[in-house]
Design a protein around this motif. Structure first.
Motif, PDB file in Angstrom:
ATOM      1  N   GLY A 422       0.811  -1.202   0.000  1.00 58.00           N
ATOM      2  CA  GLY A 422       0.000   0.000   0.000  1.00 58.00           C
ATOM      3  C   GLY A 422       0.852   1.263   0.000  1.00 58.00           C
ATOM      4  N   THR A 423       0.243   2.370  -0.429  1.00 56.89           N
ATOM      5  CA  THR A 423       0.959   3.646  -0.485  1.00 56.89           C
ATOM      6  C   THR A 423       1.465   4.031   0.900  1.00 56.89           C
ATOM      7  N   GLY A 424       2.765   4.317   1.006  1.00 57.11           N
ATOM      8  CA  GLY A 424       3.352   4.732   2.271  1.00 57.11           C
ATOM      9  C   GLY A 424       3.510   3.635   3.296  1.00 57.11           C
ATOM     10  N   GLN A 425       3.323   2.381   2.897  1.00 57.96           N
ATOM     11  CA  GLN A 425       3.394   1.291   3.880  1.00 57.96           C
ATOM     12  C   GLN A 425       4.830   1.056   4.348  1.00 57.96           C
ATOM     13  N   GLY A 426       5.805   1.289   3.490  1.00 55.33           N
ATOM     14  CA  GLY A 426       7.207   1.247   3.911  1.00 55.33           C
ATOM     15  C   GLY A 426       7.786  -0.132   4.103  1.00 55.33           C
TER      16      GLY A 426
END
Length: 491
Positions: A422-426
């Protein structure tokens, strides 16, 4: 590549298997608009299913993540030009043609630059069919040349499964819970229709059949399927206010007579684009809301056979916060307990078996080696506090065979991968772990090793993990089929 080397690549001496434990949903079925051309990667081309009293043939497509189940009518299997080889000067392979003749072969062991199709009955349960088996038949071939599917035993002898030039149908019995691969050989370039059929008898005596099912293979370059056109999206403003109307337009360049479109969207937390129901025109209008902020949109253009002719690049929607209220107003405060939520690691129960290709001798002739791919592992973190996470894997026991032989799981290593997140999950993949070799450091997967992690302050969402697997064994390892279980732990 000389003939001796090619013959050796057809050989097999040892097979290994890794079983993963976990629970997620089965691969979804692809929609009818998802017609695809498969060119590289693993697929169970002939995937046998039984449901609601009916036997059916599907395609289990592992070339995408997560995997999907497709209808054979929606799939074209491409045998790329680089699959071409010369028939070796080995009389055992004379069934492929004259020595030095060109044949196009998708090999039994995986080549990352080619398609790796197989057949699969792992979704079938024991005790349902007489003899716990189904009969798989090649009942017809229509194409410019001959088609042969064959395996190779430990001594390099070919084992022909299906062969079109000596009369069809050809049939083999396949036990349930089987996942197998063979070499697929084609004697000429062009388009082929292979007709496969599965038959079985229920334990109550009821006979079942799929009837002939068409599979399309194209050997060599694909023929042109439509006009040379590009697609872009116009009309997206830099920013919208909540309640504004958004109108997107699909623009062809050059303009053609084609007018069949589909629109797709992907919003925060989603890994893949999803079709927008009911939108099949060149324009798509909707109302901007804060919930749609940062969503992406794609348009695709289709020909009369519903093949994708062109696809646009994604465009992003940005929606401003509503203006500060004026006049009488109320402030509403909501609190989210950061201790709520959960961290879950899972694998698909119908896609948890890794069958490594038959091991081959290393270049130096001092090791048995095989490489494969871990099946997808899903990590979902819904904890509001975002404390981060780590997922580790270990094979605590030895690989064992039905004959009682064994070898240490330290001889298996991996190279972890984060295939999507996911976006920004890192999420970050763990370090490679080498198989154990005498005199060198590294303990393989006999000890716990990091598959992937997300740092404190991140990790929320859903990530897909995998790993390249590398098996390296001493040459004195006894021949046989070995299995072991990989345990996954998330903290």
């Amino acid at each position: 590549m000389n003939n001796r080397t090619r013959a050796r690549t057809f050989g097999s001496a040892l097979a290994g298997a890794v079983l993963l434990a976990g629970v997620v949903l089965a691969p979804p079925a692809a929609s009818a608009q998802d017609r695809v051309v498969l060119t590289k990667g693993h697929t169970d081309a002939v995937d046998v299913h039984y449901a609601d009293g009916e036997l059916s043939l599907k395609v289990h497509d592992d070339t995408v993540s997560p995997a999907v189940i497709r209808d054979p009518a929606d799939v074209t299997f491409q045998v790329l030009p680089q699959a071409a080889i010369e028939v070796p000067a080995d009389p055992r392979y004379s069934f492929l043609g004259a020595v030095g003749a060109t044949v196009w072969v998708l090999p039994q062991t995986q080549d990352p630059d080619l398609l790796w199709p197989g057949w699969n009955t792992t979704t079938l349960n024991s005790g349902v069919f007489t003899g716990d088996k189904v009969k798989l038949s090649l009942v017809g071939v229509d194409g410019p040349g001959n088609v042969t599917l064959f395996g190779v035993n430990a001594f390099g002898d070919p084992l022909i499964r299906f062969r079109s030039d000596d009369g069809l149908p050809d049939a083999i019995d396949v036990p349930v819970h089987t996942h197998a691969h063979a070499s697929w050989a084609f004697s000429a370039e062009g388009s082929y229709t292979l007709k496969f059929q599965a038959d079985a008898t229920l334990t109550n005596g009821t006979a079942l059949t799929t009837g002939p099912v068409d599979y399309t293979f194209v050997v060599g370059e694909l023929p042109a399927t439509g006009p040379d056109v590009s697609l872009s999206i116009s009309g997206m403003a830099d920013e919208y206010q909540p309640g504004d109307t958004v109108t997107l337009n699909a623009v062809q360049s050059p303009q053609t007579e084609l007018d069949h479109y589909h629109w797709f969207s992907r919003c925060q937390g989603a890994d893949d684009f999803a079709v927008v129901p009911g939108e099949a025109g060149a324009s798509y209008s909707f109302t901007a809301t804060r919930e749609l902020n940062a969503c992406e949109y794609v348009a695709k253009l289709y020909d009369d056979d519903h093949n994708v002719v062109a696809a646009s690049e994604p465009v992003s929607l940005w929606v401003a916060f509503p203006p500060d209220p004026v006049g009488p107003s109320q402030t509403i405060t909501a609190t989210i307990d950061e201790s709520q939520g959960a961290l879950v690691v899972s694998v698909n129960p119908d896609d948890r078996s890794v069958v490594l290709p038959p091991a081959q001798l290393s270049t130096g002739g001092d090791r048995w080696e095989s490489n494969g791919e871990l099946r997808p592992v899903t990590v979902t973190d819904t904890r509001a506090g975002q404390p981060g996470w780590s997922v580790s894997g270990q094979i605590p026991g030895d690989f064992t065979s039905s004959g009682g032989q064994s070898f240490s799981s330290s001889f298996l290593g991996w190279t972890p991968q984060v295939t999507s997140q996911g976006t920004g999950q890192g999420a970050v993949a763990g370090p490679p772990v080498a198989p154990y070799l005498v005199g060198t450091p590294g303990t393989g997967l006999a000890t716990s090793n990091l598959l992937a992690s997300a740092p404190n302050g991140a990790g929320r969402g859903t990530a897909q993990l995998s790993a390249g697997l590398a098996l390296s064994l001493p040459t004195e390892t006894a021949a046989g089929t070995y299995t072991a279980t990989l345990t996954l732990t998330a903290i």
